[in-house]
Design a protein around this motif. Structure first.
Motif, PDB file in Angstrom:
ATOM      1  N   THR A  31       1.660   6.407  -6.939  1.00 31.81           N
ATOM      2  CA  THR A  31       0.540   7.230  -7.400  1.00 31.81           C
ATOM      3  C   THR A  31       0.845   8.710  -7.246  1.00 31.81           C
ATOM      4  O   THR A  31       0.571   9.508  -8.149  1.00 31.81           O
TER       5      THR A  31
ATOM      6  N   ARG B 280      -7.962   2.164   3.608  1.00 35.83           N
ATOM      7  CA  ARG B 280      -7.694   1.135   2.608  1.00 35.83           C
ATOM      8  C   ARG B 280      -6.399   0.386   2.887  1.00 35.83           C
ATOM      9  O   ARG B 280      -6.259  -0.771   2.516  1.00 35.83           O
TER      10      ARG B 280
ATOM     11  N   PRO C 106      -4.041  10.041  -1.733  1.00 37.87           N
ATOM     12  CA  PRO C 106      -3.819   9.803  -0.301  1.00 37.87           C
ATOM     13  C   PRO C 106      -3.443  11.063   0.478  1.00 37.87           C
ATOM     14  O   PRO C 106      -3.693  11.148   1.679  1.00 37.87           O
TER      15      PRO C 106
ATOM     16  N   TYR D 123       0.825  -1.198   0.000  1.00 37.28           N
ATOM     17  CA  TYR D 123       0.000   0.000   0.000  1.00 37.28           C
ATOM     18  C   TYR D 123       0.867   1.259   0.000  1.00 37.28           C
ATOM     19  O   TYR D 123       0.614   2.200  -0.752  1.00 37.28           O
TER      20      TYR D 123
ATOM     21  N   ALA E 191       0.932   4.060  -2.873  1.00 35.49           N
ATOM     22  CA  ALA E 191       0.639   5.465  -2.587  1.00 35.49           C
ATOM     23  C   ALA E 191       1.770   6.363  -3.083  1.00 35.49           C
ATOM     24  O   ALA E 191       1.529   7.427  -3.661  1.00 35.49           O
TER      25      ALA E 191
ATOM     26  N   HIS F 203     -11.066   7.383   3.845  1.00 25.84           N
ATOM     27  CA  HIS F 203     -11.082   6.124   3.104  1.00 25.84           C
ATOM     28  C   HIS F 203      -9.701   5.727   2.600  1.00 25.84           C
ATOM     29  O   HIS F 203      -9.377   4.540   2.562  1.00 25.84           O
ATOM     30  N   SER F 204      -8.887   6.696   2.185  1.00 20.98           N
ATOM     31  CA  SER F 204      -7.557   6.355   1.687  1.00 20.98           C
ATOM     32  C   SER F 204      -6.707   5.705   2.777  1.00 20.98           C
ATOM     33  O   SER F 204      -6.014   4.716   2.544  1.00 20.98           O
ATOM     34  N   ARG F 205      -6.772   6.273   3.974  1.00 17.95           N
ATOM     35  CA  ARG F 205      -6.005   5.689   5.085  1.00 17.95           C
ATOM     36  C   ARG F 205      -6.554   4.325   5.472  1.00 17.95           C
ATOM     37  O   ARG F 205      -5.799   3.402   5.772  1.00 17.95           O
TER      38      ARG F 205
ATOM     39  N   HIS G 236     -14.437  11.059   0.246  1.00 16.72           N
ATOM     40  CA  HIS G 236     -13.414  10.032   0.486  1.00 16.72           C
ATOM     41  C   HIS G 236     -12.299  10.569   1.394  1.00 16.72           C
ATOM     42  O   HIS G 236     -11.820   9.866   2.280  1.00 16.72           O
ATOM     43  N   VAL G 237     -11.906  11.832   1.160  1.00 18.12           N
ATOM     44  CA  VAL G 237     -10.850  12.433   1.979  1.00 18.12           C
ATOM     45  C   VAL G 237     -11.334  12.637   3.406  1.00 18.12           C
ATOM     46  O   VAL G 237     -10.671  12.241   4.377  1.00 18.12           O
TER      47      VAL G 237
ATOM     48  N   GLU H 237     -15.384  13.038  -4.097  1.00 22.59           N
ATOM     49  CA  GLU H 237     -13.981  12.777  -3.756  1.00 22.59           C
ATOM     50  C   GLU H 237     -13.601  13.449  -2.439  1.00 22.59           C
ATOM     51  O   GLU H 237     -12.803  12.906  -1.669  1.00 22.59           O
TER      52      GLU H 237
END
Length: 229
Positions: A25, A116, A73, A18, A22, A112-114, A107-108, A104
């Motif tokens: 990306t 995942r 992220p 992950y 990150a 959600h990014s953390r 999500h922040v 989006e």
């Protein structure tokens, strides 16, 4: 202890993979994007910024052709060149594009990014443990079945994230005075915009079905109506 070693290794692999993903990306986004300066979209985003009590909502243009929006992220919001081109062509309105930004942002805001990273690590551990057990019961097919079950779990977790981000976006758009109609209208266009083929069964999809997403938003609207009177 030795029996737990493969599971522990899978968890550590998940975390490392992950973090590498990150980083990769972020590198790609930095190299292929710049902040989007569009007066029409900026005007639509202004009431959203006011609702969030922030000076502005920066959006970045990611130079790839697929129609998509994403939250990095590090919290930055991106729209792809393909999505922005559909807006410039008149296929998507500024309000509909703003609903993508709101999604989006959800999500922040919801982390959600953390999360995942934790989900991915756990799924790897489940995959390894399941494969070990199933290989004894069904020799030769255990790993394949474990991968299938883990994929179904990952899709379910991803769909839950999408529902939560949809709800956040609906609340933000409503508070900003834009409303949820652009959000629902965009959902109806998404399959054509993304040129989707034959849909997979719902439990394999990382995004919920369009009708289910719209129904979930309309349920929220009914719940909010008494509060608005």
């Amino acid at each position: 202890m030795l029996k737990l070693a493969p599971i522990l290794a899978a968890v550590l692999y998940g975390i490392a993979y992950y973090m590498f993903s990150a980083w990769r990306t972020r590198q790609q986004l930095d190299q292929r994007s710049a902040e989007l300066a569009d007066a029409q979209l900026t005007r639509v985003l202004e009431p959203m910024a006011e609702a969030l009590e922030v000076p502005r909502i920066p959006v970045y243009l990611y130079e790839i052709e697929p129609v998509n929006g994403l939250a990095a992220p590090d919290g930055r919001i991106f729209l792809t060149r393909g999505f922005y081109n559909r807006f410039r062509q008149g296929d998507v309105s500024a309000e509909e594009l703003a609903s993508v930004v709101a999604h989006e942002l959800g999500h922040v805001a919801l982390g959600h990014s953390r999360r995942r990273m934790i989900d991915f690590s756990g799924q790897n551990a489940i995959r390894v443990a399941s494969a070990m057990v199933l290989s004894r019961i069904i020799p030769g097919f255990g790993p394949a079945i474990a991968n299938l079950l883990t994929g179904m779990l990952a899709a379910r977790l991803s769909r839950q994230d999408e529902y939560e981000a949809d709800a956040y976006a609906a609340a933000l758009l409503t508070r900003a005075g834009i409303g949820t109609e652009p959000q629902k209208a965009l959902f109806r266009k998404l399959e054509a915009l993304t040129q989707g083929g034959t849909p997979a069964p719902a439990w394999f999809l990382s995004h919920p079905k369009t009708a289910e997403r719209i129904a979930a938003i309309e349920t929220l609207e009914r719940r909010w109506q008494p509060q608005a009177r």
